[in-house]
Scaffold this active site. Sequence first.
Site, PDB file in Angstrom:
ATOM      1  N   LYS A  75      38.557 -18.174 -34.802  1.00 31.71           N
ATOM      2  CA  LYS A  75      38.346 -19.100 -33.858  1.00 31.71           C
ATOM      3  C   LYS A  75      39.610 -19.688 -33.473  1.00 31.71           C
ATOM      4  O   LYS A  75      40.560 -19.978 -34.361  1.00 31.71           O
ATOM      5  CB  LYS A  75      37.354 -20.220 -34.486  1.00 31.71           C
ATOM      6  N   SER A 150      29.863 -24.674 -32.131  1.00 37.68           N
ATOM      7  CA  SER A 150      31.284 -24.643 -31.279  1.00 37.68           C
ATOM      8  C   SER A 150      31.794 -23.188 -31.520  1.00 37.68           C
ATOM      9  O   SER A 150      32.551 -22.876 -30.781  1.00 37.68           O
ATOM     10  CB  SER A 150      32.031 -25.570 -31.470  1.00 37.68           C
ATOM     11  N   SER A 174      28.560 -25.861 -36.652  1.00 40.59           N
ATOM     12  CA  SER A 174      29.295 -24.727 -35.674  1.00 40.59           C
ATOM     13  C   SER A 174      29.286 -23.510 -36.169  1.00 40.59           C
ATOM     14  O   SER A 174      29.899 -22.562 -35.130  1.00 40.59           O
ATOM     15  CB  SER A 174      30.565 -25.646 -35.247  1.00 40.59           C
TER      16      SER A 174
HETATM   17  N1  GLN Z   1      27.453 -29.474 -32.609  1.00 39.56           N
HETATM   18  C1  GLN Z   1      28.044 -30.375 -33.392  1.00 39.56           C
HETATM   19  C2  GLN Z   1      29.092 -31.427 -32.789  1.00 39.56           C
HETATM   20  O1  GLN Z   1      29.194 -31.017 -31.527  1.00 39.56           O
HETATM   21  C3  GLN Z   1      28.959 -29.633 -34.379  1.00 39.56           C
HETATM   22  C4  GLN Z   1      30.051 -29.427 -34.054  1.00 39.56           C
HETATM   23  C5  GLN Z   1      30.713 -28.385 -35.229  1.00 39.56           C
HETATM   24  O2  GLN Z   1      30.342 -28.362 -36.327  1.00 39.56           O
HETATM   25  N2  GLN Z   1      32.062 -28.206 -35.060  1.00 39.56           N
HETATM   26  O3  GLN Z   1      29.774 -32.146 -33.189  1.00 39.56           O
END
Ligand code: GLN
Length: 490
Positions: A75, A150, A174
Amino acid sequence: MKYIELGLREAVDLVRNGQVKATEIVESYLSHIEAVDPEIKAYLTLAAERALSRAREIDARKDKGRLAGAVVAIKDNIVTRGLRTTCGSRILQNFVPPYDATVVERLEAEDAIIIGKTNMDEFAMGSSTENSAFFPTRNPWDLERVPGGSSGGSAAAVAGLEAMAALGSDTGGSVRQPAAFCGIVGLKPTYGRVSRYGLVAFASSLDQIGPLARSVEDCALITSVIAGFDRRDSTCADRPVPDYLDGLDNFQEKVRVGFLGENSLKGINPEVAASYLRVGELVAGLGFEVVRMDFPSWEVALPCYYIIAPSEASSNLARYDGVRYGLRAEAVELADMYVRTRTQGFGSEVKRRILLGTFALSSGYYDAYYARAARARQAITAELQVAFRRVDFILTPTTPEPAFKLGEKQDPIAMYLQDYFTVAASLAGVPGISIPCGLARDGLPLGLQVLSEPFAENRLFKFAFLLENNIKFKNNMYGINTRGRRKNEN
Ligand code: GLN
């Protein structure tokens, strides 16, 4: 058999005993990526040359590491020396890190081959990859749909056979949510199990790096390599790392399994609920005691997360000021330069989080928002601790619905609701794994989340492995044709 269809563990075994060359494997990945990535768009940066020369070097060597020939995607918020790391943001568009994250060092020390950097929501804020400053990634199961986020690029790369496995980061879901949307396995380890050194910080008390792979076994192998103490991350636990492959297929314990009651399933997609209930029957059928439980504090987990995470982000993201690295906007005055750099460099979701977080931390509002959220977090953690005295594992759906269409969630709150089942484990720091548990009517994969006590990844993997074998999820990954479209409906 095509090399891209080999599981990571199988491929590594073949490379280690000299039956297949790492170079051949890398070459077949590169040509598959060339064929499908224009449509899937999982990668922000491909490291073709670097991967090939690593592969040649590994092939030439007698002693080969535990991940020899494993083709892994990273990532783009995990820093890689000499390889551009953007965090999905314009502000880091041209940032080339001078060092490797600990997880990258550990993978490469065991001869894993980094094939490229994957797309993501900007600074890991989002659930669809649509917040990437560059382009959205598409779900290999249905190109009209998002892969989740994400870590959407990482999940799509694995599901689209563009990598054997990938690393993602999970702050509120994420790794788990994109794994569910893409029909693969993803683990968020216990907070402190894996070093965060070299992970670009979003919310430091929640962030954790985790693997995404095609099987529980492959996730277990990668976790064995990346986990463990690192003096460069003060929150990293100094505890021994078991070999998570050891006895993976041998789960004999008579465990009790927590299962959400009807109250907790209200409002979720009926197909998600139905497949979840089928898992409950399966677990009972395997002879485990299923205990109905409700978690009243989960009602506040989402708002609690959306105070704590932006608060920490507003502080962490203060470092992007145009002075030390990243984008710098033209300006005569220093203060003006800060403002212009941040205005141009950050996308709208990132700005929204910075504003939310700065507000929640500001004097006069701190007690009403941040302090209250911190108390709610304690209550959620306590509730889970109590629950783990009664049961060994807790099962939930990973997401309230299957993968949605690109552009479908314009309202930020609708996007935040994706995290309904995942944030509690993040706030409490407990590990959670998502495994595929079925298909919705339109052929989209559904995910099951399994939670356990902190640092019980060993048992978590074993139990998830058992479920995986009994669920017998029929993945379509081998059905993906070279245009990234589904060949056959299943
Ligand atoms: N969807 C969550 C957010 O937008 C989790 C994001 C993540 O785990 N990086 O914060």
